[in-house]
Write a protein that holds these residues in place. Structure first.
Motif, PDB file in Angstrom:
ATOM      1  N   PHE A  53       0.813  -1.220   0.000  1.00 20.93           N
ATOM      2  CA  PHE A  53       0.000   0.000   0.000  1.00 20.93           C
ATOM      3  C   PHE A  53       0.847   1.272   0.000  1.00 20.93           C
ATOM      4  O   PHE A  53       0.480   2.275  -0.598  1.00 20.93           O
ATOM      5  N   ASN A  54       1.993   1.223   0.671  1.00 21.73           N
ATOM      6  CA  ASN A  54       2.821   2.425   0.771  1.00 21.73           C
ATOM      7  C   ASN A  54       3.640   2.711  -0.491  1.00 21.73           C
ATOM      8  O   ASN A  54       4.476   3.594  -0.501  1.00 21.73           O
ATOM      9  N   ARG A  55       3.366   1.984  -1.584  1.00 23.88           N
ATOM     10  CA  ARG A  55       3.944   2.340  -2.883  1.00 23.88           C
ATOM     11  C   ARG A  55       3.120   3.421  -3.580  1.00 23.88           C
ATOM     12  O   ARG A  55       3.566   4.026  -4.539  1.00 23.88           O
ATOM     13  N   ILE A  56       1.890   3.626  -3.104  1.00 20.86           N
ATOM     14  CA  ILE A  56       1.019   4.665  -3.664  1.00 20.86           C
ATOM     15  C   ILE A  56       1.586   6.026  -3.249  1.00 20.86           C
ATOM     16  O   ILE A  56       2.069   6.184  -2.126  1.00 20.86           O
ATOM     17  N   THR A  57       1.509   7.010  -4.147  1.00 22.31           N
ATOM     18  CA  THR A  57       2.068   8.329  -3.841  1.00 22.31           C
ATOM     19  C   THR A  57       1.317   8.996  -2.685  1.00 22.31           C
ATOM     20  O   THR A  57       0.123   8.750  -2.472  1.00 22.31           O
ATOM     21  N   VAL A  58       2.022   9.860  -1.963  1.00 27.20           N
ATOM     22  CA  VAL A  58       1.466  10.539  -0.786  1.00 27.20           C
ATOM     23  C   VAL A  58       0.234  11.362  -1.144  1.00 27.20           C
ATOM     24  O   VAL A  58      -0.734  11.405  -0.384  1.00 27.20           O
ATOM     25  N   GLU A  59       0.246  11.991  -2.313  1.00 28.73           N
ATOM     26  CA  GLU A  59      -0.887  12.825  -2.738  1.00 28.73           C
ATOM     27  C   GLU A  59      -2.158  11.980  -2.881  1.00 28.73           C
ATOM     28  O   GLU A  59      -3.242  12.396  -2.473  1.00 28.73           O
ATOM     29  N   VAL A  60      -2.013  10.789  -3.433  1.00 21.53           N
ATOM     30  CA  VAL A  60      -3.160   9.894  -3.603  1.00 21.53           C
ATOM     31  C   VAL A  60      -3.596   9.348  -2.245  1.00 21.53           C
ATOM     32  O   VAL A  60      -4.798   9.250  -1.955  1.00 21.53           O
ATOM     33  N   LEU A  61      -2.632   9.028  -1.391  1.00 27.16           N
ATOM     34  CA  LEU A  61      -2.949   8.481  -0.070  1.00 27.16           C
ATOM     35  C   LEU A  61      -3.795   9.434   0.765  1.00 27.16           C
ATOM     36  O   LEU A  61      -4.669   8.991   1.516  1.00 27.16           O
ATOM     37  N   LEU A 111       2.964   6.601   5.450  1.00 24.93           N
ATOM     38  CA  LEU A 111       1.521   6.853   5.460  1.00 24.93           C
ATOM     39  C   LEU A 111       1.216   8.140   6.227  1.00 24.93           C
ATOM     40  O   LEU A 111       1.779   8.366   7.299  1.00 24.93           O
ATOM     41  N   PRO A 112       0.301   8.960   5.700  1.00 23.35           N
ATOM     42  CA  PRO A 112      -0.129  10.146   6.459  1.00 23.35           C
ATOM     43  C   PRO A 112      -0.786   9.714   7.771  1.00 23.35           C
ATOM     44  O   PRO A 112      -1.419   8.644   7.831  1.00 23.35           O
ATOM     45  N   ASP A 113      -0.638  10.528   8.812  1.00 24.91           N
ATOM     46  CA  ASP A 113      -1.161  10.175  10.137  1.00 24.91           C
ATOM     47  C   ASP A 113      -2.664   9.925  10.128  1.00 24.91           C
ATOM     48  O   ASP A 113      -3.152   9.023  10.801  1.00 24.91           O
ATOM     49  N   ASN A 114      -3.421  10.732   9.335  1.00 25.39           N
ATOM     50  CA  ASN A 114      -4.876  10.542   9.312  1.00 25.39           C
ATOM     51  C   ASN A 114      -5.252   9.198   8.693  1.00 25.39           C
ATOM     52  O   ASN A 114      -6.266   8.611   9.031  1.00 25.39           O
ATOM     53  N   LEU A 115      -4.420   8.658   7.793  1.00 27.64           N
ATOM     54  CA  LEU A 115      -4.668   7.349   7.190  1.00 27.64           C
ATOM     55  C   LEU A 115      -4.218   6.237   8.129  1.00 27.64           C
ATOM     56  O   LEU A 115      -4.897   5.219   8.283  1.00 27.64           O
ATOM     57  N   LYS A 116      -3.083   6.445   8.782  1.00 32.22           N
ATOM     58  CA  LYS A 116      -2.570   5.468   9.758  1.00 32.22           C
ATOM     59  C   LYS A 116      -3.612   5.185  10.837  1.00 32.22           C
ATOM     60  O   LYS A 116      -3.777   4.053  11.277  1.00 32.22           O
ATOM     61  N   ALA A 117      -4.310   6.239  11.254  1.00 36.37           N
ATOM     62  CA  ALA A 117      -5.297   6.126  12.335  1.00 36.37           C
ATOM     63  C   ALA A 117      -6.496   5.260  11.950  1.00 36.37           C
ATOM     64  O   ALA A 117      -7.216   4.767  12.819  1.00 36.37           O
TER      65      ALA A 117
END
Length: 190
Positions: A53-61, A111-117
């Motif tokens: 999953f963490n191969r997806i770009t940060v902007e898309v995540l 992963l952005p923190d809001n997604l990690k949560a």
């Protein structure tokens, strides 16, 4: 890598009689594609296993985070229909989203923190191949399973270390299991 993250998710879904669809993630996935995948999963009640999953770009995540959040909110509120990406759609409560990651590799995003949560982390370790091999050999009817398991795992370890590193060579657990199942079939046939 090689700890069985995807296999564990697939096996759990199978034991619950649910469809689990595996998606290999990469930079090519955009938020629209992810939205279409999520809409298919929620309408069918299937599980999605997003591998690497963490191969997806940060902007898309960051957009994916809001998509996952809206699905989780609808599930939490026990809705049967909800608004997703501007469309009203059916929600089957058995749906689930699972992600696998191998952090620390080149080309991986944090992963952005809001997604990690939104996900519960589970750590995996590399399995004990010799023990798995021994158990499989015993279950296939081999009386000298302990000795054979040691020989098989040493053989696979040496092959992995000393033979060519070409992509099509696989000396991991999947390949070892295939050989053991085949050996059991040959033993039963004789």
């Amino acid at each position: 890598a090689g700890t069985g993250k995807t296999e564990t998710t697939k096996d759990l879904a199978k034991s619950m009689a649910l469809l689990c669809v595996v998606f290999n993630c990469g930079e090519g996935l955009d938020y629209k594609a992810m939205g279409m995948i999520f809409s298919g999963l929620v309408q069918t009640g299937a599980w999605g296993c997003f591998d690497e999953f963490n191969r997806i770009t940060v902007e898309v995540l960051s957009v994916v985070s809001s998509q996952v959040k809206s699905i989780q909110e609808a599930l939490k509120n026990k809705l049967t229909e909800f608004l997703f990406e501007g469309k009203e759609m059916k929600l089957v409560a058995t749906t689930g989203n699972f992600i696998t990651m191998n952090p620390g590799y080149a080309g991986r995003s944090e992963l952005p923190d809001n997604l990690k949560a939104l996900f519960r982390p589970i750590a995996m370790i590399v399995p004990d191949l010799q023990q798995i091999c021994e158990i499989m050999l015993f279950s296939e009817g081999f009386n000298t399973a302990k000795v054979l398991a040691k020989k098989m795992t040493v053989l696979y370890k040496l092959a992995k270390e000393q033979l060519s590193k070409q992509f099509h060579y696989d000396f991991g657990l999947r390949a070892l299991k295939s050989v053991l199942v085949m050996a059991g079939g040959l033993k039963r046939g004789s």
